[in-house]
Design a protein around this motif. Structure first.
Motif, PDB file in Angstrom:
ATOM      1  N   ASP A   1     -11.878   4.221  -3.474  1.00  0.00           N
ATOM      2  CA  ASP A   1     -11.038   3.131  -3.983  1.00  0.00           C
ATOM      3  C   ASP A   1     -11.635   1.766  -3.647  1.00  0.00           C
ATOM      4  OD1 ASP A   1      -9.210   4.882  -5.054  1.00  0.00           O
ATOM      5  OD2 ASP A   1      -7.805   4.755  -3.385  1.00  0.00           O
TER       6      ASP A   1
ATOM      7  N   LEU B   1      -8.505  -2.815   5.444  1.00  0.00           N
ATOM      8  CA  LEU B   1      -9.431  -1.703   5.242  1.00  0.00           C
ATOM      9  C   LEU B   1      -9.661  -0.953   6.548  1.00  0.00           C
ATOM     10  CD1 LEU B   1     -11.412  -0.090   3.514  1.00  0.00           C
ATOM     11  CD2 LEU B   1     -13.166  -1.806   4.036  1.00  0.00           C
TER      12      LEU B   1
ATOM     13  N   THR C   1     -10.310   6.755   0.314  1.00  0.00           N
ATOM     14  CA  THR C   1     -10.272   5.350   0.720  1.00  0.00           C
ATOM     15  C   THR C   1     -11.584   4.654   0.391  1.00  0.00           C
ATOM     16  OG1 THR C   1      -8.716   5.845   2.496  1.00  0.00           O
ATOM     17  CG2 THR C   1      -9.928   3.786   2.665  1.00  0.00           C
TER      18      THR C   1
ATOM     19  N   TYR D   1      -6.984  -3.610  -3.009  1.00  0.00           N
ATOM     20  CA  TYR D   1      -8.215  -4.128  -2.416  1.00  0.00           C
ATOM     21  C   TYR D   1      -8.750  -5.306  -3.236  1.00  0.00           C
ATOM     22  CZ  TYR D   1      -8.309   0.212   0.312  1.00  0.00           C
ATOM     23  OH  TYR D   1      -7.999   1.248   1.171  1.00  0.00           O
TER      24      TYR D   1
ATOM     25  N   CYS E   1      -6.782   1.297   7.174  1.00  0.00           N
ATOM     26  CA  CYS E   1      -6.779   2.460   6.275  1.00  0.00           C
ATOM     27  C   CYS E   1      -7.806   3.500   6.721  1.00  0.00           C
ATOM     28  CB  CYS E   1      -7.061   2.026   4.847  1.00  0.00           C
ATOM     29  SG  CYS E   1      -5.749   1.047   4.087  1.00  0.00           S
ATOM     30  N   LEU E   2      -9.001   3.053   7.095  1.00  0.00           N
ATOM     31  CA  LEU E   2     -10.049   3.984   7.496  1.00  0.00           C
ATOM     32  C   LEU E   2      -9.711   4.694   8.800  1.00  0.00           C
ATOM     33  CD1 LEU E   2     -13.240   1.877   6.611  1.00  0.00           C
ATOM     34  CD2 LEU E   2     -12.330   3.859   5.370  1.00  0.00           C
TER      35      LEU E   2
ATOM     36  N   LYS F   1      -4.349   2.579  -4.763  1.00  0.00           N
ATOM     37  CA  LYS F   1      -4.591   1.467  -3.840  1.00  0.00           C
ATOM     38  C   LYS F   1      -5.765   0.590  -4.253  1.00  0.00           C
ATOM     39  CE  LYS F   1      -2.560   3.571   0.293  1.00  0.00           C
ATOM     40  NZ  LYS F   1      -1.901   4.641  -0.442  1.00  0.00           N
TER      41      LYS F   1
ATOM     42  N   SER G   1       0.823  -1.208   0.000  1.00  0.00           N
ATOM     43  CA  SER G   1       0.000   0.000   0.000  1.00  0.00           C
ATOM     44  C   SER G   1       0.855   1.256   0.000  1.00  0.00           C
ATOM     45  CB  SER G   1      -0.911  -0.007   1.230  1.00  0.00           C
ATOM     46  OG  SER G   1      -1.607   1.205   1.351  1.00  0.00           O
TER      47      SER G   1
END
Length: 485
Positions: free
Chosen positions: A250, A230, A247, A215, A233-234, A211, A205
């Motif tokens: 994507d 995920l 995010t 996923y 990332c969030l 990105k 990543s």
């Protein structure tokens, strides 16, 4: 903030002859590229140092021969200059001056696993001007020439790289692969020799330009790891921020699973634990309930643009009917479907109300954003500035200067040197041959307040190229008309 491209190499792993062969191939690519590239150089003339945009790509300094590009000779849009020296020794010396870091593995040879030992041949801004495509080609060519020893990096998807890649393959006559950082499978396999699990996902990543493909890969390889990644990332961003929007966009574009997004964002303890209204507000803002998709002209490198400035850039290609979305979300959070439907419809009304000012924006004329100016508004008339020139003549004479070519030329060149004005060779040649005091006295007025934008440079170049026509118009009592493209 801007659009960058870079090329990093391991000089100690590249032979001198190999590098010279790449240099020659790069020169051929530059010469074949359209619009014709230009290089920025300096020259001394009339006692001033001036900046010249030359179509010759090759120069020489104390380090030896080099290739350089800074823009193109059609749009005259320029950003920062990119250099490639012919002597690999230039980069070996740079490498020697750096402290030797510890590699992930003593046996690791790929540049991805020795990144800190690498040297940047270039890393600079293109600002997505047309010559970005050429720099992309040069970095891609190097990566193919020196497999595992060179790495193209930066905003590799800021323009339509698929078309550029096809052109490069045709010009080079070779089956060149695209840059590694655009290929998630290759990147995963290389880094997977040293890492695994969430550490591998993080490493991929951090290096991926986009990105979304990551996923997709995790969805097919390891769904559990997808959820864990995920969530991580969030958690990096507050809801509704640019990072959170990107995010979510994507993920929806690549995986297309609204239920999983809500589950990770709102329910999972490892996620950010946003309220479901917050998640759905972002999904509405991304256009997931409107089957329009992203605007065709939207740049893929939207990450550096604030969302409120470029709403079309943050529009997902994923679509789901609100009723179906409500059913999926209700099943995840354990609330009635009708409650979720009401939330979605309320958020849609609020988003529509918010977008109204953006749609009518365009100034007092009420013109919509993006609407072309009428043809008559795309012309600028430049009448003979008789009063301005007379005022300058009187001021110079009052201060003891002659109203002649020598003094006026020095005034003009001093202003251009101070403003850092870059002009093509033919424009400088036209100025050098101009002897009319009125023309030389007019140019300083154009230079006053010059900011160096592409539009200003284009107008100045066009004006200088048409000095003969301008003089004829003024002599006949007519203004000269400049057509704004």
């Amino acid at each position: 903030m801007g659009i960058y491209l870079g090329l990093r190499v391991l000089p100690d792993a590249i032979g001198a002859v190999e590098w010279e062969r790449f240099y020659d191939a790069a020169k051929q690519v530059i010469q074949a590229f359209k619009p014709q590239p230009v290089r920025l150089t300096e020259e001394e003339k009339f006692g001033f140092t001036r900046l010249v945009l030359t179509r010759s790509p090759e120069g020489q300094d104390h380090k030896g021969r080099f290739l350089a590009v800074v823009g193109d000779a059609q749009t005259w849009k320029c950003a920062e200059q990119f250099h490639i020296y012919r002597d690999i020794g230039v980069y070996r010396e740079m490498q020697k001056r750096r402290a030797a870091p510890a590699a992930l593995s003593r046996n690791a040879r790929h540049i991805l696993l020795r990144e800190e030992e690498g040297v940047d041949v270039f890393f600079a801004k293109t600002q997505s001007h047309p010559y970005h495509d050429l720099v992309w080609c040069l970095a891609t060519l190097a990566e193919n020439e020196f497999a595992g020893r060179a790495l193209a990096r930066g905003d590799l998807n800021a323009r339509n790289w698929l078309t550029v890649h096809a052109w490069l393959r045709q010009v080079s006559g070779r089956p060149l692969v695209p840059p590694l950082l655009l290929d998630v499978q290759r990147l995963w396999d290389i880094l997977g020799t040293e890492l695994d699990g969430i550490d591998l996902a993080r490493a991929v990543s951090e290096r991926m330009v986009d990105k979304a493909p990551l996923y997709s890969l995790l969805r097919d390889r390891d769904p559990d790891l997808l959820g864990k990644f995920l969530a991580e990332c969030l958690r990096e961003y507050p809801a509704h921020t640019m990072g959170a929007l990107r995010t979510c966009m994507d993920f929806l574009d690549s995986v297309g699973d609204l239920a999983l997004l809500v589950k990770v964002a709102s329910v999972d303890p490892a996620g950010p634990r946003w309220e479901v209204d917050e998640v759905l507000r972002m999904v509405v803002a991304l256009g997931a309930f409107t089957p329009q998709g992203r605007a065709p002209e939207s740049s893929l490198a939207a990450g550096f643009l604030p969302a409120e400035f470029r709403p079309d850039f943050y529009c997902t290609n994923f679509y789901v009917q609100p009723e179906e979305a409500a059913r999926q979300v209700a099943g995840i959070i354990g609330r009635p479907v009708i409650d979720i439907e009401e939330i979605i419809f309320r958020l849609q009304r609020e988003e529509a109300a918010r977008m109204i000012p953006e749609q009518v924006r365009g100034g007092k004329t009420g013109r919509n954003v993006g609407e072309e100016l009428p043809l008559e508004e795309a012309k600028v008339e430049i009448p003979h500035p008789e009063q301005l020139i007379s005022g300058l003549r009187e001021e110079m004479i009052r201060k003891g200067f002659n109203w002649d070519e020598t003094h006026l030329r020095r005034l003009m060149l001093a202003m251009m040197a101070k403003a850092g004005i870059m002009l093509p060779e033919e424009a400088w040649a036209a100025l050098d041959s101009e002897t009319d005091p009125d023309i030389l006295g007019f140019l300083p007025f154009l230079l006053h307040g010059y900011q160096g934008s592409a539009a200003e440079r284009e107008m100045l170049c066009h004006l200088i190229a048409n000095l003969g026509e301008i003089k004829q118009c003024w002599k006949s009592g007519r203004p000269w008309i400049y057509n704004v493209d």
